[in-house]
Write a protein that holds these residues in place. Structure first.
Motif, PDB file in Angstrom:
ATOM      1  N   GLN A  77      47.040  25.147  64.522  1.00  0.00           N
ATOM      2  CA  GLN A  77      47.757  25.768  63.405  1.00  0.00           C
ATOM      3  C   GLN A  77      47.333  27.227  63.191  1.00  0.00           C
ATOM      4  O   GLN A  77      47.792  27.884  62.278  1.00  0.00           O
ATOM      5  N   ASN A  78      46.431  27.716  64.039  1.00  0.00           N
ATOM      6  CA  ASN A  78      45.891  29.070  63.935  1.00  0.00           C
ATOM      7  C   ASN A  78      45.232  29.317  62.584  1.00  0.00           C
ATOM      8  O   ASN A  78      45.256  30.416  62.050  1.00  0.00           O
ATOM      9  N   LYS A  79      44.669  28.265  62.036  1.00  0.00           N
ATOM     10  CA  LYS A  79      43.877  28.348  60.809  1.00  0.00           C
ATOM     11  C   LYS A  79      42.630  27.517  61.045  1.00  0.00           C
ATOM     12  O   LYS A  79      42.668  26.519  61.760  1.00  0.00           O
ATOM     13  N   PRO A  80      41.536  27.878  60.428  1.00  0.00           N
ATOM     14  CA  PRO A  80      40.327  27.068  60.602  1.00  0.00           C
ATOM     15  C   PRO A  80      40.465  25.706  59.916  1.00  0.00           C
ATOM     16  O   PRO A  80      41.345  25.501  59.076  1.00  0.00           O
ATOM     17  N   ALA A  81      39.599  24.818  60.313  1.00  0.00           N
ATOM     18  CA  ALA A  81      39.484  23.513  59.665  1.00  0.00           C
ATOM     19  C   ALA A  81      38.007  23.303  59.363  1.00  0.00           C
ATOM     20  O   ALA A  81      37.143  24.024  59.878  1.00  0.00           O
ATOM     21  N   ILE A  82      37.726  22.345  58.534  1.00  0.00           N
ATOM     22  CA  ILE A  82      36.346  21.960  58.260  1.00  0.00           C
ATOM     23  C   ILE A  82      36.150  20.554  58.809  1.00  0.00           C
ATOM     24  O   ILE A  82      37.015  19.687  58.635  1.00  0.00           O
ATOM     25  N   TYR A  83      35.018  20.338  59.456  1.00  0.00           N
ATOM     26  CA  TYR A  83      34.638  19.004  59.890  1.00  0.00           C
ATOM     27  C   TYR A  83      33.460  18.561  59.031  1.00  0.00           C
ATOM     28  O   TYR A  83      32.404  19.194  59.048  1.00  0.00           O
ATOM     29  N   MET A  84      33.668  17.496  58.263  1.00  0.00           N
ATOM     30  CA  MET A  84      32.590  16.952  57.450  1.00  0.00           C
ATOM     31  C   MET A  84      31.784  15.990  58.316  1.00  0.00           C
ATOM     32  O   MET A  84      32.302  14.986  58.783  1.00  0.00           O
ATOM     33  N   LYS A  85      30.540  16.316  58.529  1.00  0.00           N
ATOM     34  CA  LYS A  85      29.673  15.505  59.381  1.00  0.00           C
ATOM     35  C   LYS A  85      28.991  14.393  58.605  1.00  0.00           C
ATOM     36  O   LYS A  85      28.855  13.280  59.098  1.00  0.00           O
ATOM     37  N   GLU A  86      28.525  14.688  57.399  1.00  0.00           N
ATOM     38  CA  GLU A  86      27.772  13.703  56.634  1.00  0.00           C
ATOM     39  C   GLU A  86      28.060  13.840  55.150  1.00  0.00           C
ATOM     40  O   GLU A  86      28.090  14.941  54.615  1.00  0.00           O
ATOM     41  N   LEU A  87      28.257  12.694  54.517  1.00  0.00           N
ATOM     42  CA  LEU A  87      28.320  12.609  53.063  1.00  0.00           C
ATOM     43  C   LEU A  87      27.429  11.443  52.689  1.00  0.00           C
ATOM     44  O   LEU A  87      27.628  10.319  53.168  1.00  0.00           O
ATOM     45  N   TYR A  88      26.443  11.721  51.860  1.00  0.00           N
ATOM     46  CA  TYR A  88      25.518  10.659  51.474  1.00  0.00           C
ATOM     47  C   TYR A  88      25.023  10.909  50.060  1.00  0.00           C
ATOM     48  O   TYR A  88      24.648  12.027  49.707  1.00  0.00           O
TER      49      TYR A  88
END
Length: 151
Positions: A77-88
């Motif tokens: 999409q030519n836009k950044p994304a966020i990858y959530m690695k950990e939620l605790y």
């Protein structure tokens, strides 16, 4: 109790590591857990750019929740994304909407950085996690399969 949600700083490294280790126990990969407080400090705060970013939930001086993420700078999409690695969230603090507040802070971070999407995975056995994400309005993506190539 007044929980503060904020971006982590280097001084939080050891406390973040403690929750990362608790997550490794919870998700059953403690036998291969190789993160140390020094790794957290060096990878998250001393590298430029850092390998990861972290949002914390703090009760007085105690870190009671973490959300670890990194940016995917290039997408179709030519836009950044966020990858959530950990939620605790510490088990003694669950049920107080801390996870939701951490996710909302990540949402705000995605907006600030003009991201198109936030992505993550959840273990198939973690039904409580799946319900939590669905309650927030997240959709399960069944179009792609996860693969790993271990070296």
């Amino acid at each position: 109790m007044d929980i503060i949600i904020r971006k982590a700083t280097e001084k939080d490294s050891h406390k973040i590591w403690v929750l990362m280790k608790e997550l490794a126990v919870f998700e059953k990969y403690i036998d291969s857990f190789a993160i140390t407080p020094e790794v957290v400090k060096n990878s998250g705060f001393r590298k430029s750019p850092p390998d990861f970013h972290c949002i914390v939930a703090e009760d007085n001086d105690k870190i009671v929740g973490i959300l670890v993420y990194y940016f995917l700078p290039y997408t179709a999409q030519n836009k950044p994304a966020i990858y959530m690695k950990e939620l605790y969230v510490d088990e003694n603090y669950r049920g107080r909407k801390i996870g939701e507040r951490l996710m909302n802070a990540l949402w705000d971070e995605a907006l600030v950085h003009n991201c198109e999407q936030i992505k993550w995975t959840v273990a198939p056995w973690n039904k409580a996690g799946q319900k939590f994400y669905e309650r927030l309005g997240a959709n399960q993506n069944n179009e792609w399969l996860n693969y790993e190539w271990n070296l």
